[in-house]
Design a protein around this motif. Structure first.
Motif, PDB file in Angstrom:
ATOM      1  N   PHE A  71      37.901 -79.765  48.037  1.00  0.00           N
ATOM      2  CA  PHE A  71      37.201 -79.127  46.917  1.00  0.00           C
ATOM      3  C   PHE A  71      38.084 -78.140  46.138  1.00  0.00           C
ATOM      4  O   PHE A  71      37.577 -77.335  45.352  1.00  0.00           O
ATOM      5  N   LYS A  89      29.122 -72.156  51.538  1.00  0.00           N
ATOM      6  CA  LYS A  89      29.649 -73.295  50.776  1.00  0.00           C
ATOM      7  C   LYS A  89      28.503 -74.237  50.371  1.00  0.00           C
ATOM      8  O   LYS A  89      28.454 -74.724  49.237  1.00  0.00           O
ATOM      9  N   ASP A 118      26.567 -72.861  47.512  1.00  0.00           N
ATOM     10  CA  ASP A 118      27.322 -73.055  46.262  1.00  0.00           C
ATOM     11  C   ASP A 118      27.238 -74.504  45.787  1.00  0.00           C
ATOM     12  O   ASP A 118      27.103 -74.762  44.579  1.00  0.00           O
ATOM     13  N   PHE A 119      27.349 -75.447  46.732  1.00  0.00           N
ATOM     14  CA  PHE A 119      27.306 -76.878  46.368  1.00  0.00           C
ATOM     15  C   PHE A 119      25.940 -77.260  45.797  1.00  0.00           C
ATOM     16  O   PHE A 119      25.840 -78.009  44.823  1.00  0.00           O
ATOM     17  N   LEU A 151      27.521 -80.056  43.609  1.00  0.00           N
ATOM     18  CA  LEU A 151      28.576 -80.707  44.381  1.00  0.00           C
ATOM     19  C   LEU A 151      28.079 -81.244  45.729  1.00  0.00           C
ATOM     20  O   LEU A 151      28.886 -81.737  46.527  1.00  0.00           O
ATOM     21  N   ILE A 152      26.784 -81.149  45.978  1.00  0.00           N
ATOM     22  CA  ILE A 152      26.272 -81.562  47.287  1.00  0.00           C
ATOM     23  C   ILE A 152      26.469 -83.058  47.524  1.00  0.00           C
ATOM     24  O   ILE A 152      26.730 -83.490  48.653  1.00  0.00           O
ATOM     25  N   LYS A 156      28.989 -84.905  46.485  1.00  0.00           N
ATOM     26  CA  LYS A 156      30.396 -85.094  46.869  1.00  0.00           C
ATOM     27  C   LYS A 156      30.598 -84.708  48.329  1.00  0.00           C
ATOM     28  O   LYS A 156      31.292 -85.409  49.083  1.00  0.00           O
ATOM     29  N   PHE A 157      29.986 -83.592  48.749  1.00  0.00           N
ATOM     30  CA  PHE A 157      30.102 -83.152  50.143  1.00  0.00           C
ATOM     31  C   PHE A 157      29.555 -84.215  51.097  1.00  0.00           C
ATOM     32  O   PHE A 157      30.195 -84.561  52.096  1.00  0.00           O
TER      33      PHE A 157
END
Length: 501
Positions: free
Chosen positions: A38, A58, A61-62, A67-68, A70-71
């Motif tokens: 990231f 983190k 934030d995601f 961005l969750i 992508k995680f």
């Protein structure tokens, strides 16, 4: 959104502290992960928070930064798990599914779920992701917007019923076992909410038949597909016990069978004796013995349902066997299972024979020759049973030699035969005759003969309506003389009133 408690559990899981799904990660390893994937610029140094708090922050934030996905794509990927835990590709794929199940278990109380579509994982709210499209006795059926798949889930009222849960899981297991051509594809079973996903379908066979004017060729194609599928199912010693046009689906131009909720693997012992009354098949298609004891159902019970389905495809009425395959479906739907075909494969063989019989010009010629000679036998009977409404009326109109005599003999075999013929004539004779008035005369003569013969009142009543119409509406004098003759000879008063002007 996702609760703090759920985020904390996910953080511990990813750190490797709980669940044994991920490898244990030290602080430096966690920092390296987020810096690598990231582009973070974190450092593991004095004042670094607890490992799980670092991951928790983190995740927050995601979730806020979009961005969750992508995680999830990274941590659930086969490649990441192979590298992190030194797993084979097969083991990594299995571990990924285990992790997905565990994550969904954690966030279920938040009414969220993680789905996979087009190679990506999506965090979705179940309240907005699932659209109710159907409801059965024990389960609801949803369309999952995030994946396009169908989700079938046990209703809340029945989740605590061990018997129903067992049956629901057996439905999934049998369908999974039959995976391949002709049986709907099912994917994952979720133990926690008693649900499973399956491929989407365009429509049911019920709607397909009702909404389209199918040609005879299309009807035969449908019947052949269903018999082929069920022949394969029976060869594997599995019975369905709930066949109907509502659980046969159109998928990419092919028919597929679903809903093995009452299904049974004959190679597996089961202690189930009966099930709830409202689950014993759809009654229009259900074999008589299934209303008494479900355990008495066998392959011949499916044969009964298949016979009814053939009736429905041919006439849009499961009880109406007045079509070209009448002999086949009447045997298939015998009230006594002993007299039915043994299984779907045997039914398929006789269906093909009946189909070939229709196409065999020599068979037709032999039957016509026998009728001309006054012979009535099984071949003539089979020939007559396969004629359409229009074909019956055309032969009467054309005064085919010996046809009327053979038709009356066929009607005298059984009440069902008699009703079938007179109803077929009643449906089609006006279309055959059109505006050619003398064309009605053979039908008047046939109807008068029926009225003067020992048929049931119901059969005579239909014949009387035909004769009355020709005598007084078409105004055929010969038909009027027939009316006078019948009244002089003496007939039932109600019939006399019907045919009188």
């Amino acid at each position: 959104m996702i609760s703090e408690d759920s985020l904390q559990k996910i953080s511990h899981l990813f750190c490797g502290d709980t669940g044994e799904k991920f490898a244990y990660k030290s602080g430096p390893k966690l920092v390296s992960f987020f810096n690598t994937y990231f582009s973070a610029d974190d450092k593991y140094e004095s004042g670094f928070p607890s490992r799980w708090i670092y991951v928790y922050n983190k995740l927050v934030d995601f979730l806020n930064g979009g961005l969750i996905q992508k995680f999830l794509d990274i941590i659930l990927s086969k490649e990441y798990l192979m590298s992190e835990q030194n797993l084979t590709a097969v083991d990594a794929a299995s571990r990924s599914q285990d992790i997905l199940n565990e994550l969904n278990n954690i966030i279920r109380k938040d009414q969220y779920t993680i789905t996979k579509s087009n190679g990506h994982y999506n965090l979705v709210s179940e309240n907005t992701d699932l659209v109710l499209i159907g409801s059965g006795g024990f389960a609801n059926v949803y369309r999952q917007k995030s994946t396009g798949l169908i989700k079938k889930r046990l209703k809340d009222d029945f989740i605590t019923d061990k018997g129903i849960r067992s049956r629901f899981k057996r439905e999934f297991a049998i369908t999974k076992k039959l995976a391949g051509f002709g049986v709907i594809e099912v994917y994952n079973f979720d133990e926690n909410d008693c649900s499973y996903t399956m491929e989407p379908a365009e429509m049911t066979l019920e709607n397909y038949v009702k909404e389209n004017a199918l040609t005879e060729e299309s009807k035969v194609i449908c019947i052949r597909q269903i018999l082929y599928i069920m022949s394969d199912v029976h060869k594997k010693d599995i019975i369905h016990r709930d066949l109907s046009p509502n659980n046969i689906f159109i998928i990419s131009g092919h028919l597929k069978i679903a809903d093995f909720g009452l299904g049974k693997d004959l190679n597996v012992f089961t202690s189930h004796q009966t099930l709830h009354t409202n689950s014993v098949g759809q009654y229009l298609y259900c074999a008589p013995e299934q209303f008494m004891m479900l355990k008495d159902a066998d392959k011949r019970s499916d044969v009964y349902s298949l016979g009814r389905i053939i009736n429905f495809i041919m006439t849009r009425d499961p009880s109406n066997s007045h079509h070209a395959f009448r002999n086949v479906t009447e045997k298939a739907t015998s009230s006594d299972a002993v007299y039915r075909y043994a299984d779907a494969a045997q039914l398929s063989v006789f269906f093909e024979k009946a189909l070939q019989y229709q196409k065999d010009v020599d068979t037709k010629k032999r039957a016509e020759e026998k009728m001309r000679d006054g012979v009535y036998d099984e071949e003539v009977e089979s020939y007559l049973s396969m004629l359409s409404d229009m074909e019956i009326s055309k032969n009467i109109y054309e005064e085919t030699s010996g046809f009327d005599r053979a038709l009356l003999a066929y009607m005298q075999v059984s009440e069902d035969n008699a009703q079938h013929i007179i109803q077929s004539i009643d449906k089609s004779y006006r279309d055959v005759c059109g505006r050619v008035f003398q064309a009605y005369d053979p039908f008047a003569q046939f109807s008068a003969t029926v009225i003067g013969t020992t048929f049931s009142y119901l059969v005579k009543e239909i014949a009387a309506n035909i004769l009355r119409f020709i005598a007084w509406d078409v105004n055929r004098y010969c038909a009027q003389r027939m009316v006078d003759g019948l009244i002089s000879a003496g007939i039932e008063p109600i019939l006399e009133e019907m045919i009188s002007q």
